[in-house]
Design a protein around this motif. Sequence first.
Motif, PDB file in Angstrom:
ATOM      1  N   TYR A  32       0.835  -1.197   0.000  1.00 55.20           N
ATOM      2  CA  TYR A  32       0.000   0.000   0.000  1.00 55.20           C
ATOM      3  C   TYR A  32       0.875   1.254   0.000  1.00 55.20           C
ATOM      4  N   PHE A  33       0.361   2.304  -0.590  1.00 57.55           N
ATOM      5  CA  PHE A  33       1.015   3.614  -0.523  1.00 57.55           C
ATOM      6  C   PHE A  33       1.049   4.074   0.935  1.00 57.55           C
ATOM      7  N   GLN A  34       2.201   4.576   1.388  1.00 57.14           N
ATOM      8  CA  GLN A  34       2.289   5.039   2.771  1.00 57.14           C
ATOM      9  C   GLN A  34       3.203   6.254   2.885  1.00 57.14           C
ATOM     10  N   ALA A  35       2.886   7.112   3.816  1.00 55.70           N
ATOM     11  CA  ALA A  35       3.668   8.324   4.048  1.00 55.70           C
ATOM     12  C   ALA A  35       5.083   7.964   4.472  1.00 55.70           C
ATOM     13  N   GLY A  36       6.047   8.733   3.971  1.00 59.63           N
ATOM     14  CA  GLY A  36       7.448   8.474   4.274  1.00 59.63           C
ATOM     15  C   GLY A  36       8.097   7.516   3.301  1.00 59.63           C
ATOM     16  N   PHE A  37       7.280   6.807   2.526  1.00 55.63           N
ATOM     17  CA  PHE A  37       7.772   5.843   1.530  1.00 55.63           C
ATOM     18  C   PHE A  37       7.127   6.158   0.178  1.00 55.63           C
ATOM     19  N   PRO A  75      -7.767  -3.702  10.675  1.00 55.89           N
ATOM     20  CA  PRO A  75      -7.043  -2.558  11.269  1.00 55.89           C
ATOM     21  C   PRO A  75      -5.711  -2.280  10.582  1.00 55.89           C
ATOM     22  N   GLU A  76      -5.063  -3.331  10.073  1.00 58.15           N
ATOM     23  CA  GLU A  76      -3.760  -3.162   9.422  1.00 58.15           C
ATOM     24  C   GLU A  76      -3.853  -2.376   8.125  1.00 58.15           C
ATOM     25  N   LEU A  77      -5.050  -2.328   7.530  1.00 58.94           N
ATOM     26  CA  LEU A  77      -5.210  -1.734   6.205  1.00 58.94           C
ATOM     27  C   LEU A  77      -6.035  -0.457   6.181  1.00 58.94           C
ATOM     28  N   VAL A  78      -6.844  -0.266   7.202  1.00 57.87           N
ATOM     29  CA  VAL A  78      -7.853   0.781   7.129  1.00 57.87           C
ATOM     30  C   VAL A  78      -7.268   2.170   6.914  1.00 57.87           C
ATOM     31  N   GLU A  79      -6.145   2.490   7.541  1.00 55.58           N
ATOM     32  CA  GLU A  79      -5.560   3.826   7.411  1.00 55.58           C
ATOM     33  C   GLU A  79      -4.952   4.067   6.039  1.00 55.58           C
ATOM     34  N   MET A  80      -4.636   2.996   5.316  1.00 57.23           N
ATOM     35  CA  MET A  80      -3.960   3.147   4.025  1.00 57.23           C
ATOM     36  C   MET A  80      -4.912   3.030   2.849  1.00 57.23           C
ATOM     37  N   SER A  81      -6.155   2.735   3.118  1.00 53.51           N
ATOM     38  CA  SER A  81      -7.093   2.454   2.037  1.00 53.51           C
ATOM     39  C   SER A  81      -7.620   3.711   1.353  1.00 53.51           C
ATOM     40  N   LYS A  82      -7.227   4.885   1.838  1.00 53.49           N
ATOM     41  CA  LYS A  82      -7.741   6.129   1.275  1.00 53.49           C
ATOM     42  C   LYS A  82      -7.091   6.473  -0.061  1.00 53.49           C
ATOM     43  N   ILE A  83      -5.881   5.942  -0.303  1.00 59.77           N
ATOM     44  CA  ILE A  83      -5.188   6.166  -1.575  1.00 59.77           C
ATOM     45  C   ILE A  83      -5.517   5.012  -2.515  1.00 59.77           C
ATOM     46  N   PRO A  84      -6.159   5.277  -3.650  1.00 61.81           N
ATOM     47  CA  PRO A  84      -6.466   4.180  -4.564  1.00 61.81           C
ATOM     48  C   PRO A  84      -5.205   3.658  -5.248  1.00 61.81           C
ATOM     49  N   TYR A  85      -5.229   2.421  -5.610  1.00 58.11           N
ATOM     50  CA  TYR A  85      -4.190   1.716  -6.342  1.00 58.11           C
ATOM     51  C   TYR A  85      -3.039   1.286  -5.437  1.00 58.11           C
ATOM     52  N   GLN A  86      -2.817  -0.001  -5.471  1.00 61.93           N
ATOM     53  CA  GLN A  86      -1.734  -0.629  -4.742  1.00 61.93           C
ATOM     54  C   GLN A  86      -0.927  -1.489  -5.711  1.00 61.93           C
ATOM     55  N   PHE A  87       0.237  -1.932  -5.248  1.00 58.83           N
ATOM     56  CA  PHE A  87       1.094  -2.782  -6.074  1.00 58.83           C
ATOM     57  C   PHE A  87       1.030  -4.198  -5.535  1.00 58.83           C
ATOM     58  N   ALA A  88       0.625  -5.136  -6.372  1.00 55.80           N
ATOM     59  CA  ALA A  88       0.444  -6.525  -5.934  1.00 55.80           C
ATOM     60  C   ALA A  88       1.289  -7.466  -6.786  1.00 55.80           C
ATOM     61  N   SER A  89       2.049  -8.331  -6.141  1.00 53.40           N
ATOM     62  CA  SER A  89       2.857  -9.317  -6.854  1.00 53.40           C
ATOM     63  C   SER A  89       2.542 -10.713  -6.331  1.00 53.40           C
ATOM     64  N   TRP A 216      -0.269   8.374  -6.981  1.00 49.75           N
ATOM     65  CA  TRP A 216       0.999   8.110  -6.295  1.00 49.75           C
ATOM     66  C   TRP A 216       1.886   9.353  -6.223  1.00 49.75           C
ATOM     67  N   ASN A 217       1.380  10.454  -6.753  1.00 49.83           N
ATOM     68  CA  ASN A 217       1.999  11.778  -6.566  1.00 49.83           C
ATOM     69  C   ASN A 217       3.433  11.887  -7.092  1.00 49.83           C
ATOM     70  N   VAL A 218       3.671  11.326  -8.272  1.00 50.42           N
ATOM     71  CA  VAL A 218       4.953  11.538  -8.942  1.00 50.42           C
ATOM     72  C   VAL A 218       4.746  12.672  -9.937  1.00 50.42           C
ATOM     73  N   SER A 219       5.471  13.750  -9.746  1.00 46.65           N
ATOM     74  CA  SER A 219       5.260  14.934 -10.572  1.00 46.65           C
ATOM     75  C   SER A 219       5.750  14.715 -12.005  1.00 46.65           C
ATOM     76  N   LYS A 220       5.329  15.607 -12.882  1.00 53.57           N
ATOM     77  CA  LYS A 220       5.761  15.555 -14.280  1.00 53.57           C
ATOM     78  C   LYS A 220       7.283  15.658 -14.368  1.00 53.57           C
ATOM     79  N   GLU A 221       7.876  16.520 -13.557  1.00 52.25           N
ATOM     80  CA  GLU A 221       9.335  16.688 -13.561  1.00 52.25           C
ATOM     81  C   GLU A 221      10.032  15.430 -13.062  1.00 52.25           C
ATOM     82  N   GLU A 222       9.458  14.787 -12.057  1.00 49.87           N
ATOM     83  CA  GLU A 222      10.052  13.561 -11.524  1.00 49.87           C
ATOM     84  C   GLU A 222       9.951  12.413 -12.527  1.00 49.87           C
TER      85      GLU A 222
END
Length: 268
Positions: A32-37, A75-89, A216-222
């Motif tokens: 899941y997308f998470q702050a700081g990562f 509980p492990e997921l609820v705080e992270m579910s606000k950002i759509p799209y995750q990476f699954a392998s 996922w908030n990657v800017s055009k410049e990035e």
Amino acid sequence: MMEPIAYKRKLEGKSNAHLITFNDGKDYVVKYFQAGFEKSLPNEWVGYCLGRYLDLPIPFAKIIDIPQEFSSKFPELVEMSKIPYQFASVYVPDCLDGHRASNICRITNHQSLAGIILFDYWLNNHDRTRKNVLLRKEALHTYRLWVIDQAEVFGGYAWQLEEIENLSAGLIKSATHQMMAMFIEDEQEFYEQLELIQTIPILLVEEIVTLIPDEWNVSKEERKAMVTALVTRRNKELPDIMKNFIKKVYRPLHDCIENLKSLKNSRP
């Protein structure tokens, strides 16, 4: 359409990975997308796509949108579910990581090892530790190797624009790379893999980066910096890095192996 049907557990490590079963009957490692990562998921996506193009042993993966109704139940997921799209392998069962596998005498897919090492240097992945390789036993002291976790390519899981524009060109201290190098039979394999990396179409690299979700908030410049780093690095820096690795890591290892064989054969 893939849908989650059962949450199993949180996996070890700092990458916020969770084991979830989907309606195709398979277990997936979902990050899941998470702050700081903030760059871990974009890194995973770009690393996965390029690695699969190079036919490296990386488990199948995709970008998915897990419904909030599912995540909110745990509980492990609820705080992270606000950002759509995750990476699954796809979860690869019955494997040991590099720390737990012992007496490795043969790797059945050894033809991929030079490609993995160059791939890590191309993407500046300093996190190819023994925890980030999987080894499935196929016979006595014989394993098949998989590589997982590309969350820290481009120098880290929270890289900034100025960092990706100045990636290291030095050798990486990696016991895992040394272990893999022992099973590479001919240094010419490095040159073959370099040629393959250098012939990946630039348009394909651009398309992979374009497909990073906006959420996922990657800017055009990035995004532009990611493409520039990949294209420039594979042509200008990777050939020298490869030659340095062969000279300082690969050849000394194989010289040592040959000396040990000679010493063993010379004993009465």
